[in-house]
Every structure is written in structure tokens, then in C-alpha cells.
Design an enzyme around this catalytic site. Structure first.
Site, PDB file in Angstrom:
ATOM      1  N   SER A 162       1.306  96.075 -57.063  1.00 37.06           N
ATOM      2  CA  SER A 162       2.407  97.081 -57.718  1.00 37.06           C
ATOM      3  C   SER A 162       3.212  97.303 -56.197  1.00 37.06           C
ATOM      4  CB  SER A 162       2.021  98.381 -58.091  1.00 37.06           C
ATOM      5  OG  SER A 162       1.028  99.058 -57.168  1.00 37.06           O
ATOM      6  N   HIS A 166       3.737  91.912 -61.997  1.00 31.64           N
ATOM      7  CA  HIS A 166       3.351  93.091 -62.147  1.00 31.64           C
ATOM      8  C   HIS A 166       3.438  93.725 -63.450  1.00 31.64           C
ATOM      9  CE1 HIS A 166       4.319  97.729 -60.855  1.00 31.64           C
ATOM     10  NE2 HIS A 166       3.079  97.443 -61.293  1.00 31.64           N
ATOM     11  N   ASN A 187       8.184 100.824 -58.710  1.00 35.93           N
ATOM     12  CA  ASN A 187       7.443 101.619 -58.000  1.00 35.93           C
ATOM     13  C   ASN A 187       8.118 102.097 -56.612  1.00 35.93           C
ATOM     14  OD1 ASN A 187       5.535 101.850 -59.816  1.00 35.93           O
ATOM     15  ND2 ASN A 187       3.945 100.437 -58.804  1.00 35.93           N
ATOM     16  N   GLU A 245       7.548  93.038 -63.935  1.00 35.13           N
ATOM     17  CA  GLU A 245       8.113  92.340 -62.867  1.00 35.13           C
ATOM     18  C   GLU A 245       7.784  91.303 -62.417  1.00 35.13           C
ATOM     19  OE1 GLU A 245       9.677  96.335 -60.163  1.00 35.13           O
ATOM     20  OE2 GLU A 245       7.509  96.215 -60.146  1.00 35.13           O
TER      21      GLU A 245
END
Length: 290
Positions: A118, A139, A189, A151
Site C-alpha cells: 500500500s 493494491h 493511501n 489500485e
């Protein structure tokens, strides 16, 4: 075409990735440092699906097929039949590099290697893979069976064919893609973890209580969970590690971890997994710790 997926790491994220892949009809190899851990994760998936069948949320035939598609391993030699290998280990770069080096010795010539990281740069990790052109970031979000987003992060050397193969895989398992450049934290993130970190700063300064911070964000920003509640769900140690990676990668002081976040981790208050974080989970109802 990706028909067999191997997942290295049978924790919460790895198990979720394995489950959604198996539900899509793919053969899945789920592995960990011991076969016992991998078998335990497979059994938990089967148990969770059984409960969903009882509640009428999952078809019994689909649940049975999903479990049948799951196979466990501990020896990386099993990876030779995989079209896609996804690393889902703890968010520590040194551990991930060791996994890529070991697993890479057994990959087929066409196989794609991916990380579920992440926060760690994909290009940097690709150097430990057999072929950076066939290395990519995939991700997933927690809990994987429920979260629709994935992602996809190409590294500097990732080939177009690798990106397209991963796009097809993600579509096949019923998820939606956002494509991110290989920057620290990627898209989601990079925005959200500093948001949680700022909530810890606000709590540490005494601006608001745990309850009021979470209530304010839920009602004021229309979020389903407050930032401190979600921090406990993710794991405070994971969040701290991500903030450290951002700070080291960018040198930007805005990514300095909140002192209170650091203190909770040092105390072993890691959130739900340790039954104590911003909330205490020892009783039937979570209670704020401050």
C-alpha cells in the site's frame, strides 16, 4: 490469460485476495511460511463462506466451488504453475524483497509477479524480481471481498502487456481499477493515511476526544467510519510504518508520524488485532481509551 493465481501470505489481506480469485473460478494457490498457517487460512475462508450460505448471502454451490479452487502450499516450488503471483506479506520492504528473490526462482517464463503493497515503491521492489517488465503493484483494500476498488501501479519498467493482463484479471474478479503512477502511497493511501495521522495529531493536542473526532468525521464528512475507528481496524503499526515510508521517500515533514500514534504502537496498542488501540475491545462494546 491468467488462470492460476498464487498468493504469498495467508493473513487477512492474502486470504481475501485468494477468496475473491477462487470465487471467480480461478485456481488459487495460497501459501505462507508453514503449511499449517496456509491450511488454517483456507479453513477460515470455508467457515466464513458457510456462514454466508446459512444467511442466504452466498449460493451454496458457489461456496463449494470456491473452496475447491483453493490449494495450499509452503514451498515456493509450487509457484511454477502460477500465471500471476501476488505477494501479500507484512508491509516491510526487507521481507518483501526476500520473498521476491525466493519466489522468483520458481516462476514460469510468462508469469507476472505483483505486490499488494500500500506504500512501497514498485520500481524499487522490482529489482528483486526475475523480470521488472513482469512486475507490478496490485493494491487491494480491506476487507477484500467487500471492497470494490483495486489500485494498479506499474513500475518504471512494467510492460504494457503486463498492465493489460492485470486489468483483465481485476475485471474477471469483479473489481474496479484505478491506475496510479509509482509515487509513495499511490492515490488512495497518499490521501487517506495522512488524514488518519492528522486525526491522531488532533487527539494528541486535546482539540477533540476520540468520540468527537470520529463522530465529527462521520457526520460532517459523511464517512461510514471515523478515522480513529478505522485506524484500529487497519492496525496502528501498519499506519505508522506507512507514514515512515512516506517521510523517508519524500523527505517532506508533512508526513511526520503523530507522536501519539508512535506511543500507542510502542505500548503494543495496535488496534483490533491486539484488542486495544484508540478503543478498548475487551468488552462487548468498544470503549475509547482516552
Amino acid at each position: 490469460m491468467i488462470k492460476t493465481v498464487a498468493v504469498i501470505g495467508a493473513g487477512q489481506m492474502g486470504s481475501g485476495i485468494a477468496q475473491v480469485s477462487a470465487q471467480a473460478g480461478l485456481k488459487v494457490l495460497l501459501g505462507d511460511v508453514s503449511i499449517e498457517l496456509a491450511d488454517k487460512a483456507r479453513d477460515k475462508i470455508a467457515k466464513d463462506l458457510s456462514k454466508l450460505v446459512e444467511k442466504g448471502k452466498v449460493d451454496a454451490a458457489l461456496a463449494a466451488t470456491t473452496v475447491a479452487n483453493l490449494h495450499t502450499f509452503s514451498d515456493h516450488a509450487a509457484l511454477a504453475e502460477a500465471d500471476l503471483v501476488i505477494e501479500a506479506a507484512t508491509e516491510r520492504e526487507d521481507i518483501k524483497h526476500k520473498i521476491f528473490e525466493s519466489a522468483g526462482k520458481h516462476l514460469a517464463a510468462h508469469a507476472i509477479m505483483a505486490s499488494n503493497t500500500s506504500s512501497i515503491p514498485i520500481t524499487r521492489m522490482a529489482v528483486s524480481s526475475p523480470d521488472p517488465e513482469r512486475f507490478i503493484g496490485i493494491h487491494f483494500f480491506n476487507p477484500v471481498p467487500l471492497m470494490k476498488l483495486v489500485e494498479v501501479i506499474p513500475g518504471l519498467a512494467t510492460s504494457v502487456s503486463t498492465i493489460e493482463a492485470v486489468r483483465d484479471y481485476v475485471a474477471n474478479i469483479g473489481k474496479e481499477i484505478v491506475l496510479s503512477q509509482d509515487e509513495p502511497g499511490f492515490i488512495v493511501n497518499r490521501i487517506f493515511v495522512p488524514f488518519i495521522n492528522e486525526a491522531a495529531f488532533v487527539l494528541g493536542s486535546g482539540t477533540g476526544s476520540i468520540v468527537d473526532i470520529d463522530k465529527g468525521v462521520k457526520l460532517g464528512l459523511n464517512h461510514p467510519m471515523g478515522p480513529l475507528e478505522l485506524a484500529d481496524f487497519i492496525g496502528l503499526d501498519t499506519l505508522l510504518e506507512i507514514m515512515k515510508i512516506y517521510l523517508a521517500s519524500t523527505g517532506d515533514p508533512k508526513y511526520r508520524p503523530a507522536p501519539l500514534l508512535q506511543k500507542y504502537v510502542e505500548a503494543g496498542w495496535l488496534g483490533r488485532k491486539s484488542r486495544r488501540g484508540f478503543y478498548d475491545y475487551s468488552g462487548e462494546v468498544p470503549v475509547p481509551t482516552r
